[in-house]
Design a protein around this motif. Structure first.
Motif, mmCIF file in Angstrom:
data_model
loop_
_atom_site.group_PDB
_atom_site.id
_atom_site.type_symbol
_atom_site.label_atom_id
_atom_site.label_comp_id
_atom_site.label_asym_id
_atom_site.label_seq_id
_atom_site.Cartn_x
_atom_site.Cartn_y
_atom_site.Cartn_z
ATOM 1 N N THR A 4 30.126 71.457 62.023
ATOM 2 C CA THR A 4 31.039 70.381 61.684
ATOM 3 C C THR A 4 31.952 70.101 62.877
ATOM 4 N N ASN A 9 33.201 62.712 65.105
ATOM 5 C CA ASN A 9 32.146 62.734 64.095
ATOM 6 C C ASN A 9 31.774 61.295 63.743
ATOM 7 N N GLY A 55 37.229 64.454 55.929
ATOM 8 C CA GLY A 55 35.904 64.772 55.425
ATOM 9 C C GLY A 55 35.966 65.104 53.943
ATOM 10 N N CYS A 56 34.988 64.627 53.210
ATOM 11 C CA CYS A 56 34.990 64.807 51.748
ATOM 12 C C CYS A 56 34.976 66.281 51.345
ATOM 13 N N GLU A 105 35.890 59.969 54.516
ATOM 14 C CA GLU A 105 34.754 59.682 55.394
ATOM 15 C C GLU A 105 33.748 58.733 54.752
#
Length: 133
Positions: A4, A9, A55-56, A105
């Protein structure tokens, strides 16, 4: 966890590309004042606008939240700690006069950019009006 990316990203790059194409200039991974290890994903320093693309999984999106089965007790604590840290950073920045926007995200990049551009424009307008007074 090593796979990650903390920055650069996919969702963050999509938003940054669109912001840049719209003529908006910003700082990436800008340090949160007073916190060595915390950074703002996208920062507009002149108008004090902080953007976070969360991020989820790591930030416990209510729409996509799931806890891993393996070592679940540790993960629950870890994800709750992440949420508390997000709240703390937001409160600290707002206390310093920053406007903080947080997006998930999974939100469409075009929608995110529209919201950011609108807020940036309003803050820039307020800043210009204050400097004239």
């Amino acid at each position: 966890m090593r796979r990650t990316r903390r920055r650069d990203n996919g969702p963050e790059l999509a938003v940054r590309r669109r912001l840049h194409a719209a003529g908006l200039r910003y700082r990436v991974a800008y340090p949160v004042p007073g916190q060595r290890r915390r950074t703002i994903d996208i920062a507009f320093t002149r108008v004090r606008l902080a953007i976070f693309i969360d991020g989820c999984f790591w930030h416990s999106c209510p729409e996509h939240l799931h806890h891993p089965r393996a070592n679940s007790a540790w993960w629950v604590v870890k994800l709750e700690t992440n949420q508390l840290r997000d709240l703390s950073v937001t409160a600290q920045l707002e206390g310093m006069g920053w406007t903080v926007l947080r997006f998930w995200e999974h939100e469409p990049a075009d929608d995110v950019v529209r919201a950011i551009a609108g807020t940036w424009s309003a803050l820039r307008h307020d800043l210009r009006r204050q400097s004239r007074a």
